[in-house]
Design a protein around this motif. Structure first.
Motif, PDB file in Angstrom:
ATOM      1  N   LEU A  78      10.853  -9.043   3.445  1.00  0.00           N
ATOM      2  CA  LEU A  78      11.003  -9.069   1.967  1.00  0.00           C
ATOM      3  C   LEU A  78      10.292  -7.955   1.122  1.00  0.00           C
ATOM      4  CD1 LEU A  78      10.747 -13.066   1.862  1.00  0.00           C
ATOM      5  CD2 LEU A  78      12.605 -11.445   1.454  1.00  0.00           C
ATOM      6  N   LEU A  79       8.863  -7.732   1.720  1.00  0.00           N
ATOM      7  CA  LEU A  79       8.264  -6.848   0.978  1.00  0.00           C
ATOM      8  C   LEU A  79       8.932  -5.461   1.006  1.00  0.00           C
ATOM      9  CD1 LEU A  79       4.469  -7.746   1.945  1.00  0.00           C
ATOM     10  CD2 LEU A  79       5.606  -7.914  -0.308  1.00  0.00           C
ATOM     11  N   MET A  80       9.469  -5.012   2.046  1.00  0.00           N
ATOM     12  CA  MET A  80       9.936  -3.865   2.286  1.00  0.00           C
ATOM     13  C   MET A  80      11.364  -3.744   1.374  1.00  0.00           C
ATOM     14  SD  MET A  80       9.798  -2.991   6.313  1.00  0.00           S
ATOM     15  CE  MET A  80      10.929  -1.696   6.257  1.00  0.00           C
ATOM     16  N   CYS A  81      11.877  -4.785   1.412  1.00  0.00           N
ATOM     17  CA  CYS A  81      13.015  -4.786   0.306  1.00  0.00           C
ATOM     18  C   CYS A  81      12.562  -4.829  -1.156  1.00  0.00           C
ATOM     19  CB  CYS A  81      13.686  -6.191   0.393  1.00  0.00           C
ATOM     20  SG  CYS A  81      14.807  -6.260   2.006  1.00  0.00           S
ATOM     21  N   TYR A  82      11.563  -5.295  -1.367  1.00  0.00           N
ATOM     22  CA  TYR A  82      10.880  -5.167  -2.825  1.00  0.00           C
ATOM     23  C   TYR A  82      10.490  -3.916  -3.009  1.00  0.00           C
ATOM     24  CZ  TYR A  82       7.538  -5.676  -6.502  1.00  0.00           C
ATOM     25  OH  TYR A  82       7.069  -5.466  -7.687  1.00  0.00           O
ATOM     26  N   VAL A  83       9.970  -2.948  -2.112  1.00  0.00           N
ATOM     27  CA  VAL A  83       9.506  -1.624  -2.353  1.00  0.00           C
ATOM     28  C   VAL A  83      10.793  -0.898  -2.425  1.00  0.00           C
ATOM     29  CG1 VAL A  83       8.569   0.231  -1.152  1.00  0.00           C
ATOM     30  CG2 VAL A  83       7.496  -1.858  -1.261  1.00  0.00           C
ATOM     31  N   TYR A  84      11.923  -1.109  -1.579  1.00  0.00           N
ATOM     32  CA  TYR A  84      12.986  -0.267  -1.842  1.00  0.00           C
ATOM     33  C   TYR A  84      13.608  -0.690  -3.352  1.00  0.00           C
ATOM     34  CZ  TYR A  84      13.601   1.480   2.971  1.00  0.00           C
ATOM     35  OH  TYR A  84      13.386   2.108   4.053  1.00  0.00           O
ATOM     36  N   SER A  99       8.423   7.755  -0.515  1.00  0.00           N
ATOM     37  CA  SER A  99       9.262   7.329   0.634  1.00  0.00           C
ATOM     38  C   SER A  99       8.640   6.864   1.703  1.00  0.00           C
ATOM     39  CB  SER A  99      10.132   8.449   1.147  1.00  0.00           C
ATOM     40  OG  SER A  99       9.324   9.450   1.604  1.00  0.00           O
ATOM     41  N   HIS A 100       7.223   6.884   1.763  1.00  0.00           N
ATOM     42  CA  HIS A 100       6.259   6.575   2.679  1.00  0.00           C
ATOM     43  C   HIS A 100       5.937   5.022   2.616  1.00  0.00           C
ATOM     44  CE1 HIS A 100       3.394   7.456  -0.176  1.00  0.00           C
ATOM     45  NE2 HIS A 100       2.532   6.528   0.134  1.00  0.00           N
ATOM     46  N   LEU A 101       6.161   4.407   1.553  1.00  0.00           N
ATOM     47  CA  LEU A 101       5.919   2.968   1.126  1.00  0.00           C
ATOM     48  C   LEU A 101       6.521   2.088   2.056  1.00  0.00           C
ATOM     49  CD1 LEU A 101       5.340   3.180  -2.591  1.00  0.00           C
ATOM     50  CD2 LEU A 101       3.641   3.112  -0.796  1.00  0.00           C
ATOM     51  N   PRO A 102       7.460   2.148   2.157  1.00  0.00           N
ATOM     52  CA  PRO A 102       8.362   0.952   3.247  1.00  0.00           C
ATOM     53  C   PRO A 102       7.526   1.163   4.567  1.00  0.00           C
ATOM     54  CG  PRO A 102      10.098   2.133   2.117  1.00  0.00           C
ATOM     55  CD  PRO A 102       8.790   2.998   1.759  1.00  0.00           C
ATOM     56  N   ASP A 103       7.645   2.485   5.215  1.00  0.00           N
ATOM     57  CA  ASP A 103       6.657   2.571   6.405  1.00  0.00           C
ATOM     58  C   ASP A 103       5.367   1.879   6.463  1.00  0.00           C
ATOM     59  OD1 ASP A 103       9.081   3.524   7.958  1.00  0.00           O
ATOM     60  OD2 ASP A 103       8.711   5.546   6.931  1.00  0.00           O
ATOM     61  N   LEU A 104       4.582   2.142   5.368  1.00  0.00           N
ATOM     62  CA  LEU A 104       3.174   1.834   5.120  1.00  0.00           C
ATOM     63  C   LEU A 104       3.397   0.131   5.311  1.00  0.00           C
ATOM     64  CD1 LEU A 104       0.367   2.543   4.757  1.00  0.00           C
ATOM     65  CD2 LEU A 104       0.643   2.362   2.532  1.00  0.00           C
ATOM     66  N   VAL A 105       4.193  -0.358   4.718  1.00  0.00           N
ATOM     67  CA  VAL A 105       4.587  -1.975   4.376  1.00  0.00           C
ATOM     68  C   VAL A 105       4.848  -2.478   5.953  1.00  0.00           C
ATOM     69  CG1 VAL A 105       5.822  -3.968   3.553  1.00  0.00           C
ATOM     70  CG2 VAL A 105       4.807  -1.999   2.091  1.00  0.00           C
TER      71      VAL A 105
END
Length: 118
Positions: A17-23, A95-101
């Motif tokens: 869910l957090l990754m979807c939010y970041v995207y 672009s690094h934020l989903p991988d960080l999450v």
């Protein structure tokens, strides 16, 4: 054992869910993953080879209880490497934020699994 699987599934769902939010928030394109440079490509290949070797050794020595933490640890390392390489050498700014999450979520999952093994 069932409690651990429910907690791990819950953490994975929250991470997704957090990754979807970041995207959505940063309007990032969802596309196939590309490595940043040749060093990053070879680093991920070597991590994958070490993962296959360690899982094979664990299966051959019948240490099945350590299989789940090893898999999650390699996921954490892989997502961490991707986040770092995209942060330092990536073209897009966020672009690094989903991988960080994903790295944080898998590290929390690793901590939970290790707590249940102790």
């Amino acid at each position: 054992m069932i409690e651990m699987m429910v907690i791990v599934a819950f953490i994975m769902f929250i991470t997704w869910l957090l990754m979807c939010y970041v995207y959505i928030k940063y309007n990032l394109p969802v596309e196939m993953y590309r490595t940043v440079n040749q060093f990053h490509k070879w680093l991920e290949i070597s991590l994958f080879v070490m993962f296959i070797a360690s899982v094979t050794v664990l299966m051959l020595t019948s240490l099945y209880t350590f299989l789940e933490p090893v898999i999650i640890a390699f996921l954490t390392i892989g997502f961490g490497v991707r986040a770092y390489m995209e942060y330092k050498h990536g073209i897009e700014e966020k672009s690094h934020l989903p991988d960080l999450v994903a790295a944080v979520g898998s590290s929390v999952t690793l901590i939970v699994v290790i707590m249940f093994l102790i």
